[in-house]
Design a protein around this motif. Sequence first.
Motif: not given
Lengths: 306, 306
Positions: A174-178, A183-190, B210-214
Amino acid sequence: MSVIYEKVALIGLGLIASSMFWASKRGGLAREISGFARSEATRDTARRIGLCDVVSDSVIEAVKDADLVVLCVPVGVMGAVAQEIAPHLKPGCTVSDVGSVKGAVVEAVAPHLPKDVHFVPGHPLAGTEHSGPESGFATLFDDRWCLLVPPDGTDPDAVAKLRRFWEALGANVEEMDPEHHDLVLAVTSHTPHLIAYTMVGVADDLGRVTDSEVIKYSAAGFRDFTRIAASDPTMWRDVFLNNKQATLEILGRFTEELFALQRAIRTGDGDELFDYFTRTRAIRRGIIEAGQDTDAPDFGRVKAKH
Amino acid sequence: MSVIYEKVALIGLGLIASSMFWASKRGGLAREISGFARSEATRDTARRIGLCDVVSDSVIEAVKDADLVVLCVPVGVMGAVAQEIAPHLKPGCTVSDVGSVKGAVVEAVAPHLPKDVHFVPGHPLAGTEHSGPESGFATLFDDRWCLLVPPDGTDPDAVAKLRRFWEALGANVEEMDPEHHDLVLAVTSHTPHLIAYTMVGVADDLGRVTDSEVIKYSAAGFRDFTRIAASDPTMWRDVFLNNKQATLEILGRFTEELFALQRAIRTGDGDELFDYFTRTRAIRRGIIEAGQDTDAPDFGRVKAKH
């Protein structure tokens, strides 16, 4: 064999690079894969176990003529490595990385790279608590995600080729901006990692509960935290130093929520606790349905059924 | 067959009770096992899947003539159940439980029990994120710990017999006092669960992610938290309401440490982070050496090696 790059150079030979090598071999995705590691011991181990077609003693030698160079070093040294290899990169080649933060990596690496090189930062969301050249395996990326964060204006062909490579390694891309990535990784991982490290540290500190008790009775939940908290310390130090803003933001939200639950415990508000715990169950269901974890009890640690 | 109790009564038919039944059948540890659940749907399910030799519609019927009565209900209702069954207990029988807190259970249950009954509270440190009568299996307790917290003056023969029973169910047994139990569990289980619930709740709340990203990108650490946070809400509400003091104490320590690490991130103190993360690795090693978890990467979720 479906060769995507003639020559791939893996700089840094830890869990991710070694898994990329084995997965690449599995699919015949490169004619030659060179490897380099700063530590002589790591290079010796790599040669002993057949990791990489050629292990170079020099990073400059490793990247020579490579069509794809992947920086698999801790986030904190990406900039220095980029600066060192920049003059020796093959014109038209692609440079990528596997760092867990992307904003800081783009800032550190991009300024060093020559104009005739394509820079496509990446982050495979895969790993285990093990690290080092012997920890890799071919299936690590299967059905995992790999996020690419190409800067605006990057050659679409170079991006498409790297995407094909990661897909052939087994990943979904998947592509996204840095900034969004961080932010996504701060939630799901960091933040989860920081919390796990903290909880394990607290347990370690407690005098009245001896170490051996914490270890003996860990099956009740704590051991899952210890697995996360056993990850590579250098990598994680660099993650937090380089994704400071998003991590601190999510930590702020976390402590706010934690204090609310703490107050519910103190005041004996069972309804609030029950409602909260019920809501979080649904997320687990979503993760299993999305194929991102097993539904087997206890991650399948439990072997037999009656 | 090596019968330890002639008749065992399991009150409440969830994960623990159903696993006790299957493990008991495996070892032939009781001649008859009766079961009771408050909910008719649970009783129907139990009858359908052959859980218990007899499923009674009345708790009084279930405990009749039982040599061992095990309360497998949420901690918050232990007292009420004890009061209800007390007049119908067989003289000389043993009453135990499987609650995750012990101080509050002793306080709630002991006053109701007749003098000619042995009260030996217990807590098997085993479970999965699944719950209900269909979630049990015979091997759940194998090589796990079961803690017994007999009050001072309890008949040693009754304690020894219950110990033999749990050992035959597969567990290792240890004795300690209720207060110490509650502190150890606050560290190894209760606080980790609260933290996991909180982190999952934060993720659920965040509008920008979004939920789906998490869910999609959960493999990076977060999914381990969601497994813990998928546990039974009623059970966990009661745990926190009934182990308030120890949980709040450990939470206090946790936030103190978390703030120290947060400050290290904010000030860019890489050495402090590195040292902290290095220290916590050793604990993981201890858990694996103690046989309380697998060393397989990612809990063995990863199947193949190269």
